[in-house]
Every structure is written in structure tokens, then in C-alpha cells.
Scaffold this active site. Structure first.
Site, PDB file in Angstrom:
ATOM      1  N   ASP A 140       9.228   2.952   0.112  1.00 35.54           N
ATOM      2  CA  ASP A 140       8.180   3.479   0.851  1.00 35.54           C
ATOM      3  C   ASP A 140       8.351   3.211   2.461  1.00 35.54           C
ATOM      4  O   ASP A 140       7.925   2.115   2.838  1.00 35.54           O
ATOM      5  CB  ASP A 140       6.796   3.174   0.453  1.00 35.54           C
ATOM      6  CG  ASP A 140       5.365   3.752   1.166  1.00 35.54           C
ATOM      7  OD1 ASP A 140       5.870   4.246   2.141  1.00 35.54           O
ATOM      8  OD2 ASP A 140       4.579   3.479   0.825  1.00 35.54           O
ATOM      9  N   LYS A 194       3.945   8.797   9.456  1.00 36.32           N
ATOM     10  CA  LYS A 194       3.495   8.206  10.620  1.00 36.32           C
ATOM     11  C   LYS A 194       4.780   8.710  11.744  1.00 36.32           C
ATOM     12  O   LYS A 194       4.550   9.482  12.363  1.00 36.32           O
ATOM     13  CB  LYS A 194       3.717   6.760  10.451  1.00 36.32           C
ATOM     14  CG  LYS A 194       2.602   6.482   9.359  1.00 36.32           C
ATOM     15  CD  LYS A 194       2.105   4.777   9.270  1.00 36.32           C
ATOM     16  CE  LYS A 194       0.815   4.829   8.512  1.00 36.32           C
ATOM     17  NZ  LYS A 194       0.871   3.927   7.294  1.00 36.32           N
ATOM     18  N   TYR A 251       0.986  -1.414   0.023  1.00 35.06           N
ATOM     19  CA  TYR A 251       0.131   0.074  -0.124  1.00 35.06           C
ATOM     20  C   TYR A 251       1.048   1.244   0.025  1.00 35.06           C
ATOM     21  O   TYR A 251       1.901   1.286   0.842  1.00 35.06           O
ATOM     22  CB  TYR A 251      -0.893  -0.006   1.302  1.00 35.06           C
ATOM     23  CG  TYR A 251      -1.763   1.109   1.490  1.00 35.06           C
ATOM     24  CD1 TYR A 251      -2.838   1.367   0.495  1.00 35.06           C
ATOM     25  CD2 TYR A 251      -1.519   2.220   2.136  1.00 35.06           C
ATOM     26  CE1 TYR A 251      -3.689   2.693   0.542  1.00 35.06           C
ATOM     27  CE2 TYR A 251      -2.435   3.193   2.336  1.00 35.06           C
ATOM     28  CZ  TYR A 251      -3.573   3.436   1.441  1.00 35.06           C
ATOM     29  OH  TYR A 251      -4.314   4.536   1.810  1.00 35.06           O
TER      30      TYR A 251
HETATM   31  C1  LIG Z   1       0.122   4.551   6.149  1.00 34.32           C
HETATM   32  C2  LIG Z   1       1.104   4.523   4.778  1.00 34.32           C
HETATM   33  C3  LIG Z   1       0.994   5.128   3.411  1.00 34.32           C
HETATM   34  C4  LIG Z   1      -0.155   6.313   3.582  1.00 34.32           C
HETATM   35  O1  LIG Z   1       0.182   7.168   4.582  1.00 34.32           O
HETATM   36  P1  LIG Z   1      -1.073   8.266   4.971  1.00 34.32           P
HETATM   37  O2  LIG Z   1      -0.366   9.216   6.015  1.00 34.32           O
HETATM   38  O3  LIG Z   1      -2.169   7.417   5.503  1.00 34.32           O
HETATM   39  O4  LIG Z   1      -1.540   9.003   3.564  1.00 34.32           O
HETATM   40  C5  LIG Z   1       1.714   4.917   2.452  1.00 34.32           C
HETATM   41  N1  LIG Z   1       2.427   3.855   2.554  1.00 34.32           N
HETATM   42  C6  LIG Z   1       2.481   3.189   3.604  1.00 34.32           C
HETATM   43  C7  LIG Z   1       3.645   2.036   3.408  1.00 34.32           C
HETATM   44  C8  LIG Z   1       1.723   3.265   4.605  1.00 34.32           C
HETATM   45  O5  LIG Z   1       1.786   2.311   5.578  1.00 34.32           O
END
Ligand SMILES: *Cc1c(COP(=O)(O)O)cnc(C)c1O
Length: 435
Positions: free
Chosen positions: A240, A268, A145
Site C-alpha cells: 500500500d 495521494k 491504515y
Molecule cells: C490515505 C491512505 C489510504 C486511503 O486513501 P483515500 O484516498 O483516503 O481513500 C490508504 N492507504 C494509505 C497507506 C493511506 O495513507
């Protein structure tokens, strides 16, 4: 019903004004059933719902909380900053302070651009990758994701090398088709994709430790192979690390596994519970971003001093290496607790864990789950009952088997005892249901 009226009333009221009663889908408990509980407050590793029930928290804001809820050091810094104004639309000294801390932890990164979410960080990093390479296609792995932007809400069509197809109504087929889909931990598949289409590919983007399909650790050599294949074909490697950054190690998965990406996406943990995102890399790439260069990307709330303050306070706590040793120890103890409890109940369970993030799968304990297909073959049906029983016994666990659970520095003996009691009951319930 274990959860009493106030939670139910609040969720019913929310459902009248918010789609599905929530601001982000997984919060609605759709995949496990039952009403979600509304959280009133949190402290350390514990949260309290609207009915005053306390839970040991293993969701931890989907990984954004790593120090623990409402840590006084983080709260104080945010409060002090807030009292002097929250956003000005002009540079603030906190941006430089947080940037220095992030860049010091990521070996190859020389510049960082702040945004407000992980979604935005990924979108912007990929725009930069396209600009830098003059190519338009992106490769992602199914089950990874990367936020909800159009081009990334796509998954594989039938057949290994097809174009992506939209995962959601409203995503233009043409945009989803700009993304090729590969399989996590499949080096040969990735080589083949590049052999056929490599000249079109601007970047490969991966979660270095997959956390959004349930947890999948990288096979030995997977990340190194991605580095080698992208370099060979003139594409960029984008990690990511929105979830893994400053979570699985100081710096993140690139430090833990020794891989050097071209661009890194963060969010995060680096906001300490405030809205934040960031992308970073070598100066030569990052200086293509406006106003240093021609690649446009902007944000009214980007780098706002309050989010920066949350991040600074959090990284200042985490820079003590004993923090990651502690997270590792707690993670191992949590894994052991779950495995022992499943064994006592006679339920086969595989726990996959990296540091302070983990997922419990109803699957053969000894067989690694290496990609999304492996995980889709596990018993997610048992998960709903298991989750419901955990909750009834005072443990808040992610309400989907395709998510990872998270620990904080505040998790300790008390939460381990809560976990043992709840998981004994939950695995016993699963055993009874399948008897
Ligand atoms: C949470 C997440 C996102 C998206 O981040 P948001 O702050 O919710 O837009 C993208 N990549 C990874 C791996 C994630 O865990």
C-alpha cells in the site's frame, strides 16, 4: 482564543450540516481539542485561514501535496484540461499518459487501473489478489491504515493469531474475520502466522513505511522477509504505497528499499491534489481485471482527465532527481530543527523520519519505535499542548500524534525559521507543564 470569530462561526455552521463539521474525521481536531481552522487558500508551503492568518503547512493534504499548494505548472494543466470538459465516460488520452509515467517508475508493473481514492485502490487490489490465488484471507499489520473498506477496518483480537475484530460499528464481524492481524517489523510472528494459516492467505498488505500510526520505518530485512514468506506460501505481496508512492522516492518505497511487490496501490501524490487512486502490477495479474478478464471493478469518474492532468503535471516535475534530493535535505533540516528545539527545552523527543515524512514522539530519543504497541506507550498527552502551541505560533502540524507530517518542494528557509520559532515555544510549554 488565538483563533478569532470567523473560523469559529464557519465551523459552527458546518457542524449543523456535516457530521462533526467535517468530511473526514481527523480534520475535526478531536484528539488535540479546539476548533479546526477553515482554510481559504494555499500557496507553496503556506495556507491562509478564514480569519486571514497564515500558517507554514506541515499537513500538506496528508501527503497528497508534494510540489506545494497551487503550483502554477499544475494549476495551468488542470485548468486547460477542465476547460475542454471534465469527464466523458469514455477513454481519454491522459489516462495512457499518466499510466506510462507510473509504470516507467515501478520496475515490476506492466498495467495500471485508475480509480478515485486510495480506499478503492486497496479494495480492488485485494479482490484481484483473492481471485488470482483462489484464497480468501488477508494479512495486515496493526496500526497500518488501508482505507475505510469493511474488511480492512479490523484489528487484532486478543492473542497473536486471532481473527480480526471490527474497528467500527457497522463492519460485519464476518468480514473483519477475513483479515488476520500481524505486527509491523515482527518477522518471526509473520512466519508463525504463515506456518499455521498460510494456505488460507491470498495476500499480505502493508504500508512499506507506516505513516498512519505515526511514522514507523521498516526494519532492515522486514520487507525482504515479507517477500520471501509470501512467495514461499503462494500468497501475494501487496504494497500500500498510497502515502509513500512518489513520496519517499521516485517510484516509492519499493524503489527506496528494493522490494518487488506483486501489486502496488497508489493515490495521494499521483493526483497532484485531485481525487485519484490506482493499482498496478504484472500484466498476467492485472489482465484478470474486467474487461480484459473476469474480476469486476468499475468507476464513473475513474481515470477522469482532470485528475489525470493533475497527476501528469506533478510527476513531470518530480521526475527530476534533484526533487528527491531536495525533499531529503529539507526533511533532515526539519528533523534537526525539532530535535534541537526539544533539547534546548529539556524535553525527550524521538523524531522518526523517512525522506519528507516524519513524526515527533514524546519518547526516549534513542529507542526506535517499531510497531503500534511501541507508539501507544509514548506520551500522546503532551502532544495536544505541543500542537496547540505550534498552531498559535503559525505552524499547522497534523492534529494527531498518530499521523505523519509532510513536506513539499516549496518548503524552504522561511518555513524552517517559522518551525524553529514555533517549536521553541511549544517544547517550552510542554517543559513548563511537566515541571
Ligand atoms: C490515505 C491512505 C489510504 C486511503 O486513501 P483515500 O484516498 O483516503 O481513500 C490508504 N492507504 C494509505 C497507506 C493511506 O495513507
Amino acid at each position: 482564543m488565538a483563533r478569532t470569530s470567523r473560523n469559529a462561526r464557519l465551523f459552527a455552521a458546518a457542524s449543523k450540516v456535516l457530521p462533526g463539521g467535517v468530511s473526514s474525521p481527523v480534520r475535526a481536531f478531536k484528539s488535540v481539542g479546539g476548533d479546526p481552522f477553515t482554510i481559504r487558500s494555499g500557496r507553496g508551503a503556506r495556507v491562509t485561514d478564514a480569519d486571514g492568518r497564515e500558517y507554514a503547512d506541515f499537513v500538506c493534504a496528508w501527503g497528497a501535496q508534494i510540489v506545494g499548494h497551487a503550483d502554477p505548472r499544475v494549476v495551468r494543466r488542470i485548468q486547460r484540461r477542465t476547460a475542454r470538459g471534465t469527464v466523458f465516460g469514455a477513454p481519454a488520452v491522459e489516462e495512457t499518459q499518466l499510466a506510462r509515467r507510473i509504470l516507467a517508475a515501478l520496475p515490476g508493473a506492466e498495467r495500471v487501473r485508475f480509480v478515485s481514492t486510495g480506499t478503492e485502490a486497496v479494495m480492488s487490489a485485494l479482490r484481484l489478489a483473492r481471485a488470482a490465488t483462489g484464497r480468501e484471507y488477508i494479512v495486515k499489520c496493526s496500526g497500518n491504515y488501508h482505507g475505510h473498506s469493511d474488511a480492512l477496518l479490523s484489528s487484532a483480537g486478543s492473542g497473536a493469531l486471532t481473527l480480526g475484530v471490527p474497528d467500527s460499528p457497522g463492519v460485519p464481524a464476518l468480514w473483519a474475520a477475513m483479515t488476520f492481524t500481524a505486527t509491523t517489523n515482527d518477522v518471526e510472528g509473520m512466519r508463525q502466522l504463515f506456518a499455521e494459516r498460510g494456505a488460507l492467505v491470498a495476500a499480505v498488505i502493508v504500508e512499506p513505511v507506516v505513516g498512519n500510526a505515526g511514522l514507523i520505518p521498516p526494519d532492515e530485512g522486514w520487507l525482504a522477509a515479507l517477500r520471501e514468506i509470501t512467495r514461499e506460501h503462494g500468497a501475494l505481496l501487496v504494497l500500500d504505497e498510497v502515502m509513500t508512492g512518489f513520496r519517499v522516492a521516485w517510484g516509492g518505497a519499493q524503489r527506496r528499499y528494493g522490494v518487488a511487490p506483486d501489486l502496488t496501490c497508489l493515490a495521494k501524490v499521483i493526483g497532484g491534489g485531485m481525487p485519484v487512486g490506482a493499482y498496478c502490477g504484472r500484466a498476467e495479474l492485472m489482465d484478470m481485471i474486467a474487461p480484459a478478464g473476469p474480476v469486476y471493478q468499475a468507476g464513473t469518474l475513474s481515470g477522469n482527465p482532470v485528475s489525470m492532468a493533475g497527476g501528469i503535471a506533478t510527476l513531470d516535475i518530480l521526475k527530476d532527481p534533484s526533487c528527491y534530493a531536495r525533499l531529503e535535505e529539507t526533511g533532515a533540516a526539519v528533523q534537526r530543527t525539532l530535535e534541537e528545539s526539544a533539547r534546548r527545552a529539556g524535553v525527550p523527543v524521538r523524531v522518526q523520519r523517512v525522506g519528507s515524512m516524519l513524526t515527533v514522539f514524546f519518547a526516549d530519543p534513542a529507542t526506535p519505535l517499531r510497531n503500534l504497541g511501541d507508539i501507544q506507550a509514548t506520551g500522546t498527552k503532551q502532544f495536544a499542548l505541543w500542537h496547540r502551541t505550534m498552531l498559535a505560533n503559525g505552524v499547522s502540524w497534523p492534529p494527531s500524534n498518530y499521523e505523519a507530517a509532510f513536506l513539499t518542494l516549496a518548503h524552504g528557509d522561511r518555513e524552517l525559521a517559522d518551525l524553529r520559532r514555533a517549536s521553541d515555544a511549544a517544547f517550552a510549554a510542554v517543559a513548563a507543564a511537566s515541571a
